[in-house]
Design a protein around this motif. Structure first.
Motif, PDB file in Angstrom:
ATOM      1  N   GLY A 192       0.808  -1.227   0.000  1.00 17.95           N
ATOM      2  CA  GLY A 192       0.000   0.000   0.000  1.00 17.95           C
ATOM      3  C   GLY A 192       0.835   1.267   0.000  1.00 17.95           C
ATOM      4  O   GLY A 192       0.459   2.265   0.596  1.00 17.95           O
ATOM      5  N   LEU A 193       1.966   1.236  -0.692  1.00 19.55           N
ATOM      6  CA  LEU A 193       2.871   2.393  -0.662  1.00 19.55           C
ATOM      7  C   LEU A 193       2.295   3.568  -1.443  1.00 19.55           C
ATOM      8  O   LEU A 193       1.850   3.426  -2.581  1.00 19.55           O
ATOM      9  N   LYS A 194       2.304   4.729  -0.782  1.00 20.31           N
ATOM     10  CA  LYS A 194       1.875   5.957  -1.456  1.00 20.31           C
ATOM     11  C   LYS A 194       2.957   7.004  -1.292  1.00 20.31           C
ATOM     12  O   LYS A 194       3.554   7.133  -0.225  1.00 20.31           O
ATOM     13  N   VAL A 226       0.800  15.736  -6.288  1.00 25.00           N
ATOM     14  CA  VAL A 226       1.104  14.838  -7.398  1.00 25.00           C
ATOM     15  C   VAL A 226       1.147  13.435  -6.833  1.00 25.00           C
ATOM     16  O   VAL A 226       1.976  13.134  -5.968  1.00 25.00           O
ATOM     17  N   LYS A 227       0.243  12.578  -7.303  1.00 22.90           N
ATOM     18  CA  LYS A 227       0.203  11.218  -6.774  1.00 22.90           C
ATOM     19  C   LYS A 227       1.167  10.363  -7.580  1.00 22.90           C
ATOM     20  O   LYS A 227       0.786   9.653  -8.494  1.00 22.90           O
ATOM     21  N   ALA A 228       2.458  10.496  -7.225  1.00 22.07           N
ATOM     22  CA  ALA A 228       3.495   9.823  -8.004  1.00 22.07           C
ATOM     23  C   ALA A 228       3.405   8.316  -7.837  1.00 22.07           C
ATOM     24  O   ALA A 228       3.548   7.567  -8.796  1.00 22.07           O
ATOM     25  N   VAL A 229       3.197   7.881  -6.617  1.00 24.20           N
ATOM     26  CA  VAL A 229       3.016   6.454  -6.347  1.00 24.20           C
ATOM     27  C   VAL A 229       1.734   6.337  -5.547  1.00 24.20           C
ATOM     28  O   VAL A 229       1.594   6.974  -4.504  1.00 24.20           O
ATOM     29  N   ASP A 230       0.799   5.551  -6.051  1.00 22.16           N
ATOM     30  CA  ASP A 230      -0.515   5.542  -5.428  1.00 22.16           C
ATOM     31  C   ASP A 230      -0.940   4.110  -5.121  1.00 22.16           C
ATOM     32  O   ASP A 230      -1.423   3.399  -5.988  1.00 22.16           O
ATOM     33  N   ASN A 231      -0.715   3.721  -3.887  1.00 18.85           N
ATOM     34  CA  ASN A 231      -1.170   2.416  -3.430  1.00 18.85           C
ATOM     35  C   ASN A 231      -0.537   1.274  -4.220  1.00 18.85           C
ATOM     36  O   ASN A 231      -1.211   0.561  -4.948  1.00 18.85           O
ATOM     37  N   SER A 236       7.667   7.232 -19.006  1.00 21.91           N
ATOM     38  CA  SER A 236       8.229   8.293 -18.174  1.00 21.91           C
ATOM     39  C   SER A 236       7.153   8.908 -17.286  1.00 21.91           C
ATOM     40  O   SER A 236       6.034   9.127 -17.732  1.00 21.91           O
ATOM     41  N   GLY A 237       7.518   9.168 -16.050  1.00 22.66           N
ATOM     42  CA  GLY A 237       6.602   9.871 -15.165  1.00 22.66           C
ATOM     43  C   GLY A 237       5.543   9.004 -14.528  1.00 22.66           C
ATOM     44  O   GLY A 237       4.608   9.516 -13.921  1.00 22.66           O
ATOM     45  N   CYS A 238       5.670   7.681 -14.654  1.00 22.36           N
ATOM     46  CA  CYS A 238       4.636   6.830 -14.082  1.00 22.36           C
ATOM     47  C   CYS A 238       4.932   6.463 -12.642  1.00 22.36           C
ATOM     48  O   CYS A 238       4.150   5.797 -11.992  1.00 22.36           O
ATOM     49  N   GLY A 239       6.072   6.899 -12.117  1.00 17.46           N
ATOM     50  CA  GLY A 239       6.362   6.670 -10.704  1.00 17.46           C
ATOM     51  C   GLY A 239       7.340   5.547 -10.434  1.00 17.46           C
ATOM     52  O   GLY A 239       7.517   5.151  -9.288  1.00 17.46           O
ATOM     53  N   TYR A 269       1.661   1.992 -14.364  1.00 17.79           N
ATOM     54  CA  TYR A 269       1.001   3.021 -15.166  1.00 17.79           C
ATOM     55  C   TYR A 269       0.383   4.047 -14.219  1.00 17.79           C
ATOM     56  O   TYR A 269      -0.421   3.683 -13.359  1.00 17.79           O
ATOM     57  N   LEU A 270       0.802   5.287 -14.354  1.00 16.43           N
ATOM     58  CA  LEU A 270       0.224   6.385 -13.586  1.00 16.43           C
ATOM     59  C   LEU A 270       0.191   6.093 -12.071  1.00 16.43           C
ATOM     60  O   LEU A 270      -0.836   6.212 -11.428  1.00 16.43           O
ATOM     61  N   GLY A 271       1.335   5.695 -11.549  1.00 15.24           N
ATOM     62  CA  GLY A 271       1.443   5.530 -10.101  1.00 15.24           C
ATOM     63  C   GLY A 271       0.927   4.216  -9.560  1.00 15.24           C
ATOM     64  O   GLY A 271       0.932   4.000  -8.358  1.00 15.24           O
ATOM     65  N   LYS A 272       0.449   3.333 -10.462  1.00 10.08           N
ATOM     66  CA  LYS A 272      -0.074   2.052  -9.969  1.00 10.08           C
ATOM     67  C   LYS A 272       0.564   0.904 -10.725  1.00 10.08           C
ATOM     68  O   LYS A 272       0.944   1.056 -11.895  1.00 10.08           O
TER      69      LYS A 272
END
Lengths: 345, 383
Positions: free
Chosen positions: A30-32, A50-55, A72-75, A251-254
């Motif tokens: 569950g890392l955010k 900015v939700k760089a890493v979301d759960n 790029s930029g997906c965390g 993809y997008l922090g997940k």
């Protein structure tokens, strides 16, 4: 270095942890990591994040290489850096050898840092231009006050030899080396403290293709001889296939899909993974001719305001109503193959 | 680079190699190739040498005495015994048209004798000294202009070096703290800098000098002591330089602080700093081992290029009478002689000698700074 894992095995039933005999070195649950966006002239207040890493949840087995891919930029890098405590996690837990490390401070954190190191993407920015190679490689030893001066010099020579550099280079400065050589120096520095775990943040992206193979082979050799565990962050899919035991797609922090390397490449289940893999050219003209590229429409949404439901729904070719309402969690569809998609049965 | 203690003897070639690779040595090599900068460095060293050994030049008989450093008429370039009706040797040396024919030459025996005949009684003529008097002419008070210029170099160099050092030290510490700790601290510190930036620098300095003068006068009238009295005395002993340093120092660190902060910000996010963090290095280590050696070069260049500015400011303040105390030799004060007593056309040396000294000094610092910038610019080395 190898501590028994028995007490940690018990509570590894939840999340993405499968029941196997392999020892888990790093476990992320569950890392955010949110980066606040502040506004205001004198008294700044947080207006968005900015939700760089979301759960994100995953684990890394001891002695394996986990690939982390995504655009790029997906965390990807943020994930790696947060595991190393270079960033403070917003929420979630990171366990290293069964020990929670997100709340470590001071001396404990410093001790933990000996076990996990990092190699960086840009070999030109990752070495201090004002320090000689000897000082750069010896720095971890100096910081942790290990050995006498003579012992450190010996260790530096040993490390340089280990990564295939002439020990006579100790007096030289980084600008005298090529990108590949600099990356080896960075590797020697990372190995100085005998770490268990190394986060490799796109270590070959900035190198020439011919040099990439050298560095990757060196990393593999070191893994065999020193029993290292890698988190290999990359966007070169064929290199990941060659090097990694398992691969996680972000993809997008997940994380949208995790599977063993061969399984993922032969049987990608998430539409994003399928699109990514369809972009890899095949070195066989007959097959290449038949290769159908899946072109995704649109751009990656902003991580400040990600779409509700499934992150990927704005670009997904197979999305249905449910994708806009519910966030699909990672589901184990086959042993060791986890996917976050409503459309996978 | 020094050979490490206890290291095994290394061959000459290796020694050369290790020297070649040191970034500071690289900078020096690049600098050495820049002819203009090397000349400028030589000129600056010469000026410093002359200024430091000023007393030496005046004592060996080249120039008679400290050129009018203390008060009017205490200087006696002609070795003349002061008389009640002490004339103006500067005027005395003028020819019939009112020009001073000797402003860039030696006083000939003949001229000296004519001066002597007209106005004063020289003691036993000293053949050696006669030839050296007024090497670059004198002002209307008879202050030897070369002596004045040499002592003026002391003031200019002191202002340049002290101004640059203060600015570098204060600005560097302030900027590094602000950039390194970031966040709220950075915000508060930089808003203060923005506020200070709003001050019109020169007006502020002038007002401070006026304020100091007023305070000094008040204290003198009341004869009070204490710390303020001590500082005032110290300032007097320094010929007014102390207050000049303070006035210059209050504002000049601001630009440096901004630059230092910017450099810290750009280096703080570099991967080698992150690598040091990943290893567990302390903030102190990161600041002193990783950041400082990287940012100090460009900042030294900046300060070197700022030195002419300090020198000019001092000259300007002394010119308008708000710089050094009257009687202290300073190039600006010397130039103001023209303003006070005239001689723009008739006594060109009054204006020219200190001006040329000023130009040579400031140009040298500019060339030095240019050379340093080229040498320190990382782009030049392709790194």
């Amino acid at each position: 270095m190898n501590q028994p894992m028995s007490d940690t095995q018990a509570d590894q039933v939840t999340g993405t942890t499968p029941a196997t005999d392999r020892k888990i070195l790093v476990e992320v649950k569950g890392l955010k990591k949110y980066f606040p966006i502040k506004s205001g002239i004198l008294f700044q207040r947080e207006v968005a994040a900015v939700k760089a890493v979301d759960n994100v949840s995953f684990h890394i087995y001891e002695g394996e290489t986990l690939g982390l891919v995504g655009e790029s930029g997906c965390g990807k890098s943020t994930t790696g850096r947060t595991i190393l405590q270079l960033y403070e996690a917003t929420a979630g837990s990171i366990k290293f050898q069964g020990q929670e490390i997100t709340n470590l401070k001071g001396a404990q954190l410093r001790k933990m840092r000996r076990e996990m190191q990092m190699i960086f993407q840009d070999p030109y920015a990752s070495l201090n231009p004002r320090m000689s190679v000897g000082r750069i490689v010896a720095e971890p030893l100096v910081v942790h006050n290990i050995g006498t001066k003579q012992e450190r010099e010996d260790r530096v020579a040993e490390l340089l030899e280990l990564v295939g550099l002439n020990p006579y280079f100790v007096r030289r400065y980084p600008h005298e080396f090529s990108g590949g050589q600099r990356q080896r120096i960075g590797l020697a520095r990372a190995l100085a403290l005998n770490p268990e775990f190394i986060v490799a943040d796109e270590p070959i992206s900035a190198l020439d293709v011919s040099i990439q193979a050298q560095v990757v082979n060196l990393m593999q050799k070191l893994q065999e001889t020193l029993g290292l565990t890698y988190l290999f962050i990359a966007h070169d899919l064929s290199m990941v296939r060659h090097l990694c035991d398992r691969v996680a797609v972000m993809y997008l922090g997940k994380i949208v899909e995790i599977a063993e390397s061969e399984e993922l490449y032969t049987n990608p289940l998430h539409p994003y993974t399928q699109a990514l893999l369809s972009a890899v050219p095949v070195p066989d003209p007959v097959v290449e001719e038949k290769r159908q590229r899946i072109i995704l429409k649109g751009d990656v949404p902003s991580p400040i305001n990600p779409p509700t439901g499934c992150n990927f729904n704005t670009r997904c070719p197979v999305s249905v109503d449910m994708c806009y309402q519910e966030d699909p969690g990672l589901i184990e569809v086959q042993p060791e193959h986890w996917v976050a998609c409503h459309r996978v049965d | 680079m020094a050979v490490a203690e206890g290291a095994e003897p290394i061959s000459l070639q290796e020694q050369e190699e290790s020297q070649r690779s040191n970034p500071w040595f690289d900078a020096w090599r690049l600098f050495r190739r820049n002819k203009a900068s090397m000349v400028a460095l030589g000129v600056i060293l010469l000026i410093v040498f002359i200024a430091v050994t000023a007393k030496l030049w005046t004592n060996i008989g080249l120039i008679d005495a400290r050129g009018g450093a203390v008060a009017r008429h205490t200087v006696n370039p002609l070795n003349v015994a002061p008389q009640d009706s002490y004339p103006d040797p500067g005027l005395a040396a003028r020819d019939d048209q009112g020009r001073n024919p000797y402003w860039c030459g030696w006083l000939t025996d003949e001229a000296l004798v004519s001066v002597q005949d007209k106005y004063c009684s020289l003691p036993e003529p000293d053949a050696e000294k006669k030839q050296w008097v007024w090497l670059l002419g004198a002002d209307s008070n008879g202050k030897d202009w070369l002596t004045q210029t040499i002592y003026g170099a002391q003031v200019s160099l002191a202002v340049g070096v002290v101004g640059a050092t203060m600015s570098l030290v204060v600005g560097l510490i302030y900027g590094m703290i602000s950039g390194f700790y970031g966040g709220r601290i950075d915000n508060a510190m930089m808003r203060f800098v923005d506020f200070m930036y709003g001050f019109p620098t020169l007006v502020f300095i002038i007002l401070m000098q006026v304020y100091f003068t007023e305070v000094a006068r008040e204290y003198q009238d009341q004869g009070r002591g204490g710390i303020v009295g001590f500082i005032l005395d110290l300032n007097k002993d320094m010929g007014g330089l102390l207050f000049l340093f303070i006035a210059l120092g209050v504002l000049n660190w601001i630009g440096m602080a901004r630059h230092a902060r910017g450099l810290v910000l750009s280096y703080r996010s570099k991967e080698f700093v992150e690598a040091a963090r990943a290893v567990g290095a302390s903030n102190r280590r990161i600041i002193f081992i990783h950041l400082l050696p990287n940012i100090i070069g460009p900042l030294i260049v900046l300060e070197t290029l700022a030195i002419p500015g300090y020198i000019f400011t001092e000259a300007f303040l002394s010119f308008i009478g708000l710089g050094v105390q009257p009687g202290t030799p300073s190039w600006g004060a010397m130039i103001s002689e023209v303003r006070q007593r005239g001689g723009f056309f008739s006594n060109r040396h009054i204006l020219l000698v200190p001006s040329i000294a000023l130009v040579i000094t400031t140009l040298s610092f500019n060339f030095l700074g240019d050379g340093l910038r080229d040498a320190f610019d990382p782009r030049m080395r392709g790194t």
